[in-house]
Scaffold this motif. Structure first.
Motif, PDB file in Angstrom:
ATOM      1  N   TYR A 274      16.151 -79.852 -16.105  1.00 36.32           N
ATOM      2  CA  TYR A 274      16.322 -78.429 -16.426  1.00 36.32           C
ATOM      3  C   TYR A 274      15.750 -77.535 -15.319  1.00 36.32           C
ATOM      4  O   TYR A 274      15.225 -76.456 -15.579  1.00 36.32           O
TER       5      TYR A 274
ATOM      6  N   TYR B 214      15.260 -73.461 -15.201  1.00 33.02           N
ATOM      7  CA  TYR B 214      15.197 -72.845 -16.535  1.00 33.02           C
ATOM      8  C   TYR B 214      13.816 -72.223 -16.723  1.00 33.02           C
ATOM      9  O   TYR B 214      12.821 -72.729 -16.213  1.00 33.02           O
TER      10      TYR B 214
ATOM     11  N   TYR C 299      15.389 -83.366 -26.695  1.00 34.95           N
ATOM     12  CA  TYR C 299      16.168 -83.174 -25.475  1.00 34.95           C
ATOM     13  C   TYR C 299      16.893 -84.475 -25.169  1.00 34.95           C
ATOM     14  O   TYR C 299      16.453 -85.547 -25.585  1.00 34.95           O
TER      15      TYR C 299
ATOM     16  N   LEU D 227      14.840 -72.221 -21.311  1.00 34.51           N
ATOM     17  CA  LEU D 227      14.777 -73.591 -21.830  1.00 34.51           C
ATOM     18  C   LEU D 227      14.898 -73.568 -23.359  1.00 34.51           C
ATOM     19  O   LEU D 227      14.278 -72.723 -24.014  1.00 34.51           O
TER      20      LEU D 227
END
Length: 156
Positions: free
Chosen positions: A46, A49, A92, A132
């Motif tokens: 990520y 983010y 996730y 996020l």
């Protein structure tokens, strides 16, 4: 405890018996109510983010110990009292993460981004993108505390 599923259309790594990764997260709040967001560092999942700063607990660490260590290592500040606040489980694709959110109102030191990340002081609505997925519940909690009733007030 409910589970927030991030990117539910993507496969999960590690199968159904994934271990939970505990993470200490600092919600640094200024006197005027602004809060600190940092970007995910280059090369990390990520990348780019926006999130609240913090990191994984090492073996034998408490949330408080990990938060003190992580904030010093990542952003160069030493924190005073921490105020445990909320816990959120986020699924996730790369990990099952238990986020231990703590509010922090006092710290010493100038912000230094040791991992190449960016930082920004924000208020609601947050003007940064992308955020996020594990950060979104915190924005909701902050909005509830501040009396916002419209979810569109969370992000610009």
């Amino acid at each position: 405890m409910s589970v927030l599923v991030a990117d539910g259309d993507r496969p999960r790594e590690g199968g159904p018996d994934r271990k939970v990764v505990d993470v200490a997260v600092g919600v640094l709040v200024r006197e005027n109510g602004d809060f600190l967001l940092t970007s995910r560092p280059p090369g990390k999942v990520y990348e780019g983010y926006w999130e609240f700063p913090g990191g994984k607990l090492e073996r034998g660490e408490t949330v408080e110990q990990a938060l003190r260590r992580e904030l010093h290592e990542e952003i160069g500040v030493s924190i005073a009292a921490i105020h445990p606040w909320k816990v959120e489980l986020v699924d996730y694709p790369h990990a099952l993460v238990r986020l231990n959110f703590c509010k922090v109102f006092e710290w010493v030191g100038e912000l230094q981004m040791h991992e190449g990340q960016l930082f920004a002081w924000q208020s609601l609505p947050v003007t940064l993108q992308p955020v996020l997925p594990g950060t979104i519940p915190v924005l909701v909690w902050l909005a509830e505390e501040r009396g916002f009733t419209d979810a569109t007030q969370l992000r610009a």
